[in-house]
Design a protein around this motif. Structure first.
Motif, PDB file in Angstrom:
ATOM      1  N   GLU A 286       0.968  -1.216  -0.048  1.00  0.00           N
ATOM      2  CA  GLU A 286       0.061  -0.107   0.036  1.00  0.00           C
ATOM      3  C   GLU A 286       0.712   1.335  -0.116  1.00  0.00           C
ATOM      4  OE1 GLU A 286      -3.612   0.160   1.515  1.00  0.00           O
ATOM      5  OE2 GLU A 286      -3.705  -1.753   0.399  1.00  0.00           O
ATOM      6  N   SER A 287       1.901   1.477   0.602  1.00  0.00           N
ATOM      7  CA  SER A 287       2.654   2.408   0.876  1.00  0.00           C
ATOM      8  C   SER A 287       3.861   2.328  -0.163  1.00  0.00           C
ATOM      9  CB  SER A 287       3.271   2.767   2.400  1.00  0.00           C
ATOM     10  OG  SER A 287       4.081   1.535   2.677  1.00  0.00           O
ATOM     11  N   GLU A 288       3.831   1.378  -0.916  1.00  0.00           N
ATOM     12  CA  GLU A 288       4.913   1.019  -1.994  1.00  0.00           C
ATOM     13  C   GLU A 288       6.573   1.356  -1.310  1.00  0.00           C
ATOM     14  OE1 GLU A 288       4.415   3.130  -5.623  1.00  0.00           O
ATOM     15  OE2 GLU A 288       2.749   1.784  -5.698  1.00  0.00           O
ATOM     16  N   LYS A 309       4.502   3.133   9.923  1.00  0.00           N
ATOM     17  CA  LYS A 309       3.946   3.175  11.481  1.00  0.00           C
ATOM     18  C   LYS A 309       2.362   2.267  11.359  1.00  0.00           C
ATOM     19  CE  LYS A 309       5.768   7.752  11.681  1.00  0.00           C
ATOM     20  NZ  LYS A 309       5.631   9.332  11.045  1.00  0.00           N
ATOM     21  N   SER A 311      -0.417   0.332  13.130  1.00  0.00           N
ATOM     22  CA  SER A 311      -1.019   0.422  14.283  1.00  0.00           C
ATOM     23  C   SER A 311      -0.672  -0.704  15.283  1.00  0.00           C
ATOM     24  CB  SER A 311      -2.674   0.370  13.950  1.00  0.00           C
ATOM     25  OG  SER A 311      -3.170   1.615  13.545  1.00  0.00           O
ATOM     26  N   LEU A 362       0.423  -3.209   3.626  1.00  0.00           N
ATOM     27  CA  LEU A 362       0.637  -2.157   4.551  1.00  0.00           C
ATOM     28  C   LEU A 362       0.968  -0.892   4.179  1.00  0.00           C
ATOM     29  CD1 LEU A 362       3.789  -3.072   6.998  1.00  0.00           C
ATOM     30  CD2 LEU A 362       1.715  -2.019   7.659  1.00  0.00           C
TER      31      LEU A 362
ATOM     32  N   ASN B  96      -1.671   6.502  16.932  1.00  0.00           N
ATOM     33  CA  ASN B  96      -2.135   5.010  17.134  1.00  0.00           C
ATOM     34  C   ASN B  96      -3.769   4.800  17.293  1.00  0.00           C
ATOM     35  OD1 ASN B  96      -1.488   2.462  17.315  1.00  0.00           O
ATOM     36  ND2 ASN B  96      -1.306   2.427  19.827  1.00  0.00           N
ATOM     37  N   GLN B 103      -3.322   4.262   7.097  1.00  0.00           N
ATOM     38  CA  GLN B 103      -3.236   3.042   6.694  1.00  0.00           C
ATOM     39  C   GLN B 103      -4.806   2.850   6.100  1.00  0.00           C
ATOM     40  OE1 GLN B 103      -0.639   0.915   6.081  1.00  0.00           O
ATOM     41  NE2 GLN B 103       0.684   3.052   6.864  1.00  0.00           N
TER      42      GLN B 103
END
Lengths: 362, 361
Positions: A286-288, A309, A311, A362, B96, B103
Motif C-alpha cells: 500500500e505504501s510502496e 507506522k 497501528s 501495509l 495510534n 493506513q
C-alpha cells in the motif's frame, strides 16, 4: 477524550454497509454517543473507573464499571486496556483480578513498571471517573472444567492477579479440593492480597498459601519447588509470573513429564531468534515501501525501523491491533511457533517473523 | 520573476541539518494539543455535515437551502483538506488511533485513497515540480511554463482550466489511472480496467450517497437535496482547486528538469521543495479551511508533520530561507491566485522555451 476500544477493526466491509455511509460510519456514531455520555458506544467496550485502591507501594487496583458491550469473562482471562496518554492511544494487557460475578465491577490490579508507560501513567492519573477502553476478555489461562481436585498455583509478583480471580471463583463454587498457592514476591511488604487471601482461606478449607520472599531467602530456584510441594505430579499446575520463572518451571515440569498438567500465562511475547540468517525483503504494497527484516526483529519492529507506522497495541500478540494482510510469502507466528505459507492471510505483525520474502498490505 | 538560488554543497548540507533539527524538535513535542486539534476538526466536520444535510432534507425555504449547502460544503472542505489530506499523509499516525490512521482512512471525495496515496504522497511529494516526473504539474492538461510543449489545443487552456476547476474532484480521481498512457497506446485495455477499479468503486459509492441515497431519504424533497449536494460538491471543488493551484503554480514557483535533479542530496531536495512551493497568507480560519496548504512550503518540507504546526514553524523556516538567500514565496490569496491565472493565460500562447538561456547559465 476518546478512547477507542483496543480491538482491530474488521477489514471486510459489506457492500451495503459501504453504500449507506456516512450513516453506517461507526466511528461517527461513536463520537456522537460519547458526546452524550462518555460511556456510550455503538460497538466499543468502555468502562468508568469507580474505585481505586492501593494494594502495595507500587501496585493499585482499579474497579471498573463497563458499558453494556461487556460480555463477561472467565477467571484467569485478561483484557487489553486502552488509555490516551498525551494524545497517543496506548494499550496494555492486564489480567482481571476478580471472578466474574454478574453485575459486579471488574477489577484490574496494576503494578507500576519502571520506565513510564501505561502502568506508570495509571498510577499517576487514574482517578475515579476516568473512562478507559477495554477489549473483550480473552485468553486460555483458565481453570480446567471441571476443576481438578488438586491445584497448584505458582504466582510470581503481579502474576497473582489471575490467580485471585480463580480463587474467588473456586470459593464461590464452594470448591472442596486441595489448593496449594505458592506466592513469590521480592519483599514481604510487596506481597499482594495478603488480607484477601486470608479471607479466602476461610471460605476455601483446602487452600494453603506458601509465601516466598526473595529479598530474605534468595530467589527460589525452580528445582526447589518439588521440595515445597508434596507430590507435584498429583497437581494440576497454573503458572503466571516473570518470564524467567515461567521458563524455569516449564523446563522443570517438562523434565518431570508433567507438561500436560501445566497451564501458563505469558504477557511478554517470545523474542524472535537473533541467529544470523538471510535477510528477508518485505514489500509493503500500500505504501510502496520495501524494507528488510533482519534476524532478531519482529515484522512490526522491522516495519517501524523502515519508517512505517503500523497501528499496534500490546506488542505481545494479544490484542490484534497490528493485524495486517499478508498477500504472499511465509511467516512464522512466534507465539504458536507455526509457519504459514497461505496467501491473503491476516497476521499479527508484533509476533510474526518472515521466513521468506513477503508482500504485506501495509 | 525571481531566479533559483544556487547553494554550495556545504550550504546545502547545513540547510538540511537545520531543517532536520527543526523536524526533530517538533516531532518530539507532539502530544495532546495536536490530538485535540484533529479531534476538534473531526467533530466540526461531522457537526457541519449533519447540520447541512439536515437543513437540506428538512428545510422548506430557500434560506435554509443556501445555509445547508454552505454547511455541507464547509464539512466537505474540512474533511477533505484539514482531515483527509493530512491524515492520509500520516500526520496523526503517532496517535495510534485506528480512525485517524493513514493506513485505513478514506475520505468524502470520489478519489480512491489508494490512487491518492500513490499520485500525491509518493509521486507529487517526491518529484515536486520536476517537469515530466511530477504529474501534478499542470495535471497533464495545462501548460504553465515555457519549458512545457505547446500545441494548438493549448490555446484553449483557460477553458480547460475552468472545466477542471468545476469538476476538480473528478480530475483528481482519474489522475492516477494515467489515461494519457492509455491514449498513447502504452497501456493495455486490461491494465486500464484494472487500474480504474478502485476509482469505479469509490465513484459509485460517492455518487450513490450524494445523488441517490440522501435524496431518497428526503422523499418528495429529493430535488432540493440532490441540487444541494451538487452545489456543495461544486463549492468544495472550486475552493480546493483554487488553494491547490496556488501551491505550486504561482508566478515565483520554480520548475525543475529531470537532469538538474538527478542524484539530489537531502539539501537539494529541501531546496527544491521550498522553491517549488508557495504560501498563502490569511487568518487562522483560512489556514484551517485550506487544510494548512496555505503553508505549502512547510508542508512540502515536512509532509507528515501535524498541519497546525506549520503555522508555528513558518517564521523559523522563513528566517532560515532569508539566511541562505532563498526566496520564500508568500503572499495573500488573491495576488497568488491572480498570478496562477496569469500563467494559465500567458502560456496558452506559444511562448518560447528558455533552453538557450539555461544552456548559457
Amino acid at each position: 477524550m476518546t478512547t477507542a476500544a483496543p480491538t482491530a477493526r474488521t477489514p471486510t466491509r459489506t457492500l451495503l454497509v459501504d453504500a449507506i455511509r456516512p450513516l453506517s460510519d461507526v466511528d461517527a456514531w461513536n463520537r456522537l454517543l460519547a458526546w452524550i455520555n462518555p460511556l456510550w458506544s455503538a460497538n466499543e467496550i468502555r468502562a468508568r473507573v469507580v474505585r481505586r485502591t492501593e494494594e502495595s507501594a507500587d501496585t493499585l487496583s482499579l474497579w471498573l464499571r463497563p458499558n453494556r458491550h461487556w460480555r463477561g469473562h472467565r477467571a484467569g482471562q485478561h483484557v487489553v486496556l486502552g488509555v490516551e496518554i498525551d494524545g497517543v492511544l496506548c494499550r496494555r494487557v492486564f489480567s482481571l483480578s476478580n471472578s466474574p460475578r454478574s453485575g459486579e465491577l471488574l477489577r484490574l490490579t496494576i503494578q507500576r513498571q519502571a520506565g513510564g508507560g501505561v502502568t506508570d501513567w495509571l498510577h499517576r492519573h487514574a482517578r475515579v471517573g476516568l473512562i478507559v477502553g477495554l477489549s473483550a476478555a480473552d485468553g486460555d489461562f483458565v481453570l480446567p472444567d471441571p476443576a481438578p481436585q488438586r491445584l497448584l498455583l505458582i504466582a510470581g509478583g503481579s502474576g497473582i492477579t489471575p490467580m485471585m480471580a480463580m480463587l474467588q471463583q473456586l470459593a464461590d463454587q464452594a470448591f472442596a479440593g486441595e489448593i496449594f498457592l505458592l506466592q513469590l514476591c521480592r519483599r514481604t511488604d510487596q506481597r499482594l492480597f495478603a488480607g484477601e487471601l486470608a479471607d479466602l482461606a476461610q471460605r476455601l478449607p483446602g487452600l494453603s498459601v506458601h509465601v516466598h520472599a526473595s529479598a530474605g531467602s534468595g530467589r527460589l530456584a525452580a528445582e526447589r519447588i518439588p521440595e515445597l510441594v508434596p507430590d507435584p505430579a498429583s497437581f494440576h499446575t497454573m503458572l503466571c509470573g516473570p518470564e524467567s520463572l515461567m521458563n524455569d518451571v516449564a523446563t522443570l515440569w517438562a523434565g518431570l513429564g508433567l507438561a500436560a498438567q501445566l497451564d501458563m500465562e505469558r504477557f511478554a511475547a517470545p523474542r524472535p531468534p537473533s541467529l544470523p540468517g538471510p535477510e528477508k525483503t518485505i514489500q509493503a504494497a500500500e505504501s510502496e515501501h520495501m524494507f528488510t527484516q533482519f534476524p532478531g526483529l519482529t515484522l512490526l519492529e522491522a516495519a517501524e525501523a523502515a519508517g512505517l507506522k503500523p497501528s499496534f497495541g500490546c506488542r505481545a500478540g494479544l490484542c490484534r491491533t497490528c493485524l495486517c494482510l499478508k498477500r504472499s510469502g511465509t511467516t512464522r507466528n512466534l507465539l504458536t511457533g507455526l509457519s504459514s505459507t497461505r496467501p491473503d492471510e491476516w497476521i499479527q505483525l508484533c509476533v510474526s517473523v518472515a521466513e521468506s520474502d513477503l508482500e504485506l498490505s501495509l | 520573476m525571481t531566479h533559483k538560488t544556487q547553494l554550495t554543497a556545504e550550504q546545502l548540507d547545513s540547510l538540511a541539518g537545520e531543517l532536520d533539527a527543526l523536524r526533530t524538535e517538533v516531532t518530539a513535542s507532539l502530544g495532546e494539543r495536536d490530538a485535540r486539534h484533529i479531534r476538534r476538526m473531526v467533530r466540526r466536520a461531522q457537526g457541519s455535515a449533519i447540520a447541512g444535510r439536515g437543513l437540506l432534507m428538512f428545510g422548506f425555504d430557500p434560506i435554509s437551502w443556501v445555509v445547508g449547502v454552505f454547511a455541507l460544503a464547509h464539512a466537505k472542505i474540512l474533511e477533505n483538506m484539514e482531515i483527509g489530506h493530512n491524515v492520509m499523509h500520516g500526520q496523526y499516525d503517532w496517535m495510534n488511533d485506528p480512525s485517524l490512521s493513514s493506513q485505513t482512512y478514506d475520505w468524502d471525495i470520489v478519489c480512491a485513497r489508494e490512487h491518492w496515496i500513490n499520485s500525491h504522497n509518493v509521486e507529487h511529494h517526491n518529484h515536486t515540480n520536476i517537469l515530466g516526473k511530477d504529474h501534478d504539474y499542470g495535471y497533464g492538461m495545462l501548460r504553465l511554463t515555457r519549458e512545457q510543449r505547446w500545441s494548438p489545443a493549448t490555446l484553449l487552456q483557460p477553458l480547460w482550466y475552468l472545466l477542471l476547476a468545476i469538476y476538480f474532484q473528478w480530475g483528481v480521481a482519474i489522475h492516477d489511472i494515467k489515461l494519457g498512457r492509455f491514449f498513447k497506446g502504452r497501456m493495455s485495455r486490461k491494465e486500464l480496467k484494472q487500474r480504474s477499479r478502485p476509482f469505479v468503486r469509490k465513484a459509485t459509492r460517492q455518487l450513490f450517497k450524494d445523488y441517490v441515497f440522501f435524496p431518497a431519504l428526503a422523499f418528495w424533497q429529493w430535488p432540493r437535496v440532490l441540487l444541494g449536494n451538487l452545489c456543495a460538491n461544486l463549492i468544495r471543488n472550486l475552493w480546493t482547486n483554487a488553494i491547490i493551484f496556488c501551491g505550486h503554480f504561482t508566478e515565483d514557483a520554480q520548475t525543475f528538469s529531470r537532469s538538474e535533479t538527478k542524484n539530489e542530496t537531502r539539501g537539494q531536495w529541501y531546496l527544491r521543495q521550498i522553491q517549488g512551493s508557495s504560501n498563502l497568507e490569511g487568518g487562522r480560519w483560512f489556514h484551517v479551511l485550506s487544510g494548512h496548504l496555505s503553508h505549502q512550503i512547510e508542508h512540502h518540507l515536512f509532509p507528515d508533520m501535524p498541519a497546525p504546526r506549520y503555522a508555528e514553524i513558518a517564521p523559523r523556516v522563513r528566517e532560515i530561507c532569508q539566511r541562505y538567500g532563498i526566496h520564500y514565496n508568500s503572499a495573500g490569496f488573491w495576488s497568488q491566485y491572480f498570478s496562477v491565472l496569469k500563467r494559465i493565460f500567458v502560456h496558452a500562447w506559444p511562448t518560447r522555451r528558455r533552453t538557450a538561456v539555461a544552456n548559457a547559465a
